[in-house]
Design a protein around this motif. Sequence first.
Motif, short mmCIF file in Angstrom:
data_model
loop_
_atom_site.label_atom_id
_atom_site.label_comp_id
_atom_site.label_asym_id
_atom_site.label_seq_id
_atom_site.Cartn_x
_atom_site.Cartn_y
_atom_site.Cartn_z
N LYS A 209 0.82 -1.21 0.00
CA LYS A 209 0.00 0.00 0.00
C LYS A 209 0.86 1.27 0.00
O LYS A 209 0.54 2.24 -0.66
N GLY A 210 1.97 1.24 0.71
CA GLY A 210 2.85 2.40 0.78
C GLY A 210 3.57 2.70 -0.52
O GLY A 210 4.06 3.81 -0.72
N ASP A 211 3.64 1.72 -1.41
CA ASP A 211 4.31 1.91 -2.69
C ASP A 211 3.37 2.37 -3.79
O ASP A 211 3.80 2.63 -4.91
N LEU A 212 2.07 2.46 -3.48
CA LEU A 212 1.08 2.85 -4.48
C LEU A 212 0.60 4.27 -4.22
O LEU A 212 0.76 4.81 -3.13
N HIS A 213 0.00 4.86 -5.23
CA HIS A 213 -0.54 6.22 -5.15
C HIS A 213 -2.05 6.13 -5.19
O HIS A 213 -2.62 5.44 -6.02
N ALA B 177 -2.31 12.15 -0.96
CA ALA B 177 -0.89 11.99 -0.64
C ALA B 177 -0.68 11.17 0.63
O ALA B 177 0.32 10.48 0.76
N THR B 178 -1.63 11.23 1.56
CA THR B 178 -1.49 10.51 2.83
C THR B 178 -1.95 9.06 2.74
O THR B 178 -1.55 8.24 3.55
N GLY B 179 -2.82 8.77 1.78
CA GLY B 179 -3.38 7.43 1.66
C GLY B 179 -4.43 7.14 2.71
O GLY B 179 -4.85 6.00 2.89
N ARG B 180 -4.89 8.18 3.40
CA ARG B 180 -5.84 7.99 4.50
C ARG B 180 -7.09 8.84 4.38
O ARG B 180 -7.92 8.84 5.29
N ARG C 48 -5.68 17.81 -12.72
CA ARG C 48 -5.33 18.13 -11.34
C ARG C 48 -4.71 16.92 -10.64
O ARG C 48 -3.67 17.02 -9.99
N VAL C 49 -5.33 15.76 -10.80
CA VAL C 49 -4.83 14.55 -10.17
C VAL C 49 -3.44 14.19 -10.72
O VAL C 49 -2.53 13.86 -9.96
N ALA C 50 -3.28 14.27 -12.04
CA ALA C 50 -1.99 13.95 -12.66
C ALA C 50 -0.91 14.90 -12.17
O ALA C 50 0.20 14.47 -11.85
N SER C 51 -1.21 16.17 -12.09
CA SER C 51 -0.24 17.16 -11.62
C SER C 51 0.16 16.89 -10.18
O SER C 51 1.35 16.88 -9.84
N ASP C 52 -0.82 16.65 -9.32
CA ASP C 52 -0.54 16.38 -7.90
C ASP C 52 0.25 15.09 -7.73
O ASP C 52 1.17 15.02 -6.92
N MET C 53 -0.09 14.07 -8.52
CA MET C 53 0.61 12.80 -8.42
C MET C 53 2.06 12.94 -8.89
O MET C 53 2.97 12.43 -8.25
N LYS C 54 2.28 13.68 -9.97
CA LYS C 54 3.64 13.89 -10.47
C LYS C 54 4.49 14.64 -9.45
O LYS C 54 5.65 14.31 -9.23
N GLN C 55 3.91 15.65 -8.80
CA GLN C 55 4.64 16.39 -7.78
C GLN C 55 5.01 15.48 -6.61
O GLN C 55 6.10 15.56 -6.08
N ALA C 56 4.10 14.61 -6.21
CA ALA C 56 4.36 13.71 -5.09
C ALA C 56 5.47 12.71 -5.46
O ALA C 56 6.33 12.42 -4.64
#
Length: 82
Positions: free
Chosen positions: A9-13, A27-30, A68-76
């Motif tokens: 789970k920690g290795d996934l987005h 970003a927190t997964g929670r 928005r999701v793609a941008s946030d995921m790329k930044q993370a």
Amino acid sequence: IACGGKAGKGDLHRIVRASDGTIAFDATGRAAGRGAYLCSEACLEKAVASKRLDRALRASLTDEDYERVASDMKQAIRGATG
């Protein structure tokens, strides 16, 4: 949801649909809401193209949601690797 790969789970987005219907990168997964897990940017693109992300979140995502999701995921991802 796109490649079918298995990882911890920690290795996934996580992408989440909140109870108010907003779609966001978690970003927190929670975060509360219905979630979908992706392993990479390539899987996000594949999930978007095949509409798997829409089905997993049980929502109709707009182009703005995807961007928005793609941008946030790329930044993370960039923040975690460098």
